[in-house]
Design an enzyme around this catalytic site. Structure first.
Site, PDB file in Angstrom:
ATOM      1  CG  ASN A 129      44.851  33.509 -20.089  1.00 20.52           C
ATOM      2  OD1 ASN A 129      43.578  33.691 -19.259  1.00 20.52           O
ATOM      3  ND2 ASN A 129      44.535  33.701 -21.380  1.00 20.52           N
ATOM      4  CG  HIS A 155      66.153  24.109 -12.436  1.00 20.77           C
ATOM      5  ND1 HIS A 155      67.082  25.378 -12.155  1.00 20.77           N
ATOM      6  CD2 HIS A 155      65.539  23.605 -11.191  1.00 20.77           C
ATOM      7  CE1 HIS A 155      67.272  25.134 -10.809  1.00 20.77           C
ATOM      8  NE2 HIS A 155      66.633  24.319 -10.208  1.00 20.77           N
ATOM      9  CB  ALA A 184      45.630  22.651 -26.485  1.00 19.62           C
ATOM     10  CB  ILE A 189      58.980  14.539 -21.092  1.00 16.24           C
ATOM     11  CG1 ILE A 189      59.191  13.881 -22.300  1.00 16.24           C
ATOM     12  CG2 ILE A 189      57.771  14.556 -20.326  1.00 16.24           C
ATOM     13  CD1 ILE A 189      58.872  12.117 -22.135  1.00 16.24           C
ATOM     14  CE  LYS A 204      56.354  10.750 -30.106  1.00 16.68           C
ATOM     15  NZ  LYS A 204      56.181   9.587 -30.818  1.00 16.68           N
ATOM     16  NE  ARG A 207      52.191  23.258 -38.930  1.00 18.79           N
ATOM     17  CZ  ARG A 207      51.896  24.621 -38.757  1.00 18.79           C
ATOM     18  NH1 ARG A 207      53.040  25.315 -38.951  1.00 18.79           N
ATOM     19  NH2 ARG A 207      50.850  25.089 -38.154  1.00 18.79           N
TER      20      ARG A 207
END
Length: 211
Positions: A129, A155, A184, A189, A204, A207
């Site tokens: 988008n 990469h 969003a 990282i 993180k 679920r």
């Protein structure tokens, strides 16, 4: 390439309006047939008066095909219904910048002001988008949906069917698995495994997905 007739499989009013923008940017105004086999109602305006279009509930053939949806799981369902053995084309906005060394498989839709750097690869039926960027030597799997203003570094590998939320940032050498949802604004990282919902800064796992 000039397109005289275009058949869109599936109906997302928002996606169809953006596809018309892509076509208009390239000076293409084909007759458009929208296959709405689920008889979904029209909820948002998508009509562009420069196009002649019609809605049908069954596939009656056509010269060229594209998907009229951007949701990863719905893309799969549509192709499970209709199959992939058709002349699916890539729709690329005239303002997009794509390196000559980048490869795109069939059925991709690239919207306005997208930048894709050298030696990257986009699989089948990928949606990127507006205002998103994809770095060099990056591999995007089939059916991936990338929302607006996403920044993907070099990469990077993104697995099949994953959805990247608006404004997410993905760092160099990160691997994101299949069928994931990245929320969003997330900053990714570290690697993300298959089949999870993950978000935050840093990103993180929250679920498992239900895909």
């Amino acid at each position: 390439m000039q397109i005289e007739k275009l058949t869109l499989l599936g109906k997302s009013d928002v996606t169809i309006s953006m596809i018309m923008d892509v076509l208009e940017s390239k000076g293409m105004f084909p007759e458009i047939k929208i296959v709405n086999n689920l008889d979904l109602p029209i909820e948002h305006t998508f009509n562009n008066p420069k196009f002649k279009w019609e809605i049908t509930n069954k596939l009656t053939g056509g010269d060229t095909f594209a998907l009229g949806v951007s949701n990863s799981s719905i893309k799969r369902k549509i192709l499970n219904t209709f199959g992939e053995d058709m002349n699916f084309i890539n729709l690329i906005h005239n303002t997009a910048s794509i390196s000559s060394t980048t490869t795109l498989e069939k059925g991709c839709t690239i919207h306005s002001n997208v930048s894709i750097s050298a030696h990257s690869h986009l699989g089948k039926f990928v949606s990127v988008n507006r205002n998103s960027s994809i770095g060099h030597h990056t591999n995007i799997g089939d059916f991936v949906s990338i929302n607006p203003s996403v920044a993907i570094a070099g990469h990077v590998n993104i697995g099949e069917g994953t959805v990247i939320g608006i404004g997410a940032i993905i760092s160099d050498h990160v691997n994101i698995g299949k069928n994931c949802v990245i929320g969003a604004g997330s900053i990714v990282i570290k690697d993300i495994p298959d089949d999870v919902v993950a978000y935050g800064s840093p990103c993180k796992i929250v679920r498992k997905t239900n895909i």
